[in-house]
Design an enzyme around this catalytic site. Structure first.
Site, PDB file in Angstrom:
ATOM      1  N   HIS A 121     -17.831  -0.085  11.796  1.00 34.14           N
ATOM      2  CA  HIS A 121     -18.547  -0.512  13.268  1.00 34.14           C
ATOM      3  C   HIS A 121     -17.552  -0.101  14.088  1.00 34.14           C
ATOM      4  O   HIS A 121     -16.282  -0.201  14.243  1.00 34.14           O
ATOM      5  CB  HIS A 121     -18.950  -1.653  13.383  1.00 34.14           C
ATOM      6  CG  HIS A 121     -19.911  -2.155  12.108  1.00 34.14           C
ATOM      7  ND1 HIS A 121     -21.237  -2.219  12.467  1.00 34.14           N
ATOM      8  CD2 HIS A 121     -19.760  -2.793  11.077  1.00 34.14           C
ATOM      9  CE1 HIS A 121     -21.992  -2.561  11.463  1.00 34.14           C
ATOM     10  NE2 HIS A 121     -21.051  -2.904  10.475  1.00 34.14           N
ATOM     11  N   ARG A 182       0.158   2.541  -1.814  1.00 36.75           N
ATOM     12  CA  ARG A 182       1.087   3.202  -1.778  1.00 36.75           C
ATOM     13  C   ARG A 182       1.335   3.959  -2.978  1.00 36.75           C
ATOM     14  O   ARG A 182       0.876   3.220  -4.133  1.00 36.75           O
ATOM     15  CB  ARG A 182       2.394   2.876  -1.015  1.00 36.75           C
ATOM     16  CG  ARG A 182       3.026   1.560  -1.954  1.00 36.75           C
ATOM     17  CD  ARG A 182       4.187   1.304  -1.191  1.00 36.75           C
ATOM     18  NE  ARG A 182       4.896   0.430  -2.014  1.00 36.75           N
ATOM     19  CZ  ARG A 182       4.985  -0.502  -2.901  1.00 36.75           C
ATOM     20  NH1 ARG A 182       3.731  -0.635  -3.370  1.00 36.75           N
ATOM     21  NH2 ARG A 182       5.888  -1.267  -3.340  1.00 36.75           N
ATOM     22  N   LYS A 185       3.785   5.616  -8.612  1.00 40.24           N
ATOM     23  CA  LYS A 185       4.261   6.517  -9.719  1.00 40.24           C
ATOM     24  C   LYS A 185       3.530   7.872  -9.719  1.00 40.24           C
ATOM     25  O   LYS A 185       2.440   7.714  -9.363  1.00 40.24           O
ATOM     26  CB  LYS A 185       4.194   5.722 -11.105  1.00 40.24           C
ATOM     27  CG  LYS A 185       4.506   6.631 -12.395  1.00 40.24           C
ATOM     28  CD  LYS A 185       4.081   5.708 -13.596  1.00 40.24           C
ATOM     29  CE  LYS A 185       4.817   6.417 -14.773  1.00 40.24           C
ATOM     30  NZ  LYS A 185       4.392   5.828 -16.070  1.00 40.24           N
TER      31      LYS A 185
END
Length: 188
Positions: A121, A182, A185
């Site tokens: 929104h 994040r 590997k």
């Protein structure tokens, strides 16, 4: 505004006022999706039988491939904005807020309690929707309880760890986790 134009605007991140007369069609479509998901979630079935396939076809606006399975309960607010590939498995309690469109590629596995949302929104006028599509590419695995936010593309062969909050694109062949997610590997 024709219905297809409304959904094109939503999938292209164009602001759409929920107060506009054109948005009434979206409210009707959402109500229809809720009715069908209610029927799906309240129909006794065996995961391997075909009892729910006609209901999923009604919800998605096309047949779910025979190699793909979505376990109930599930919660999808705009079923016709979701495209599901072949050999897809979506575990129970998946929530899809799909006004901006969700594409799920072939060979994808989605764990239980996953939320995929295309909807946001405007910060000033919260009755204005700003949607961004979500794309999940081939052979992705999304772990239990992950949250995929608007505008994210998850690259081929990626793994999203359970509980991850994915706020930006995920490159192919990586494992991501955490909040915000994040790279943990690289695969291969």
């Amino acid at each position: 505004m024709p219905e297809s134009d409304l959904y094109q605007q939503l999938s292209k991140s164009k602001p759409v006022s929920m107060r506009s007369p054109e948005y009434a069609q979206a409210i009707r479509d959402m109500g229809e999706s809720w009715k069908v998901t209610h029927a799906i979630n309240h129909t006794a079935n065996d995961f391997l039988d075909d009892t729910l396939r006609p209901l999923f076809a009604q919800l998605l606006g096309e047949e779910l491939d025979s190699s793909s399975h979505i376990l109930s309960p599930c919660y999808i607010d705009f079923g016709r904005q979701v495209k599901v590939g072949k050999n897809v498995f979506i575990n129970h309690n998946c929530t899809m807020m799909s006004a901006g469109s969700i594409e799920i590629g072939d060979d994808v596995q989605i764990g239980p309690q996953v939320t995929i949302t295309t909807t946001n929104h405007d910060f000033v006028d919260r009755y204005t929707l700003i949607c961004k599509p979500v794309r999940i590419k081939k052979n992705v695995w999304i772990g239990a309880g992950a949250l995929i936010l608007p505008g994210v593309t998850i690259g081929e062969n990626a793994v999203v760890a359970g509980g991850a909050v994915v706020t930006k694109d995920v490159e192919p062949d990586v494992v991501v986790g955490g909040n915000p997610a994040r790279v943990l590997k690289r695969l291969n």
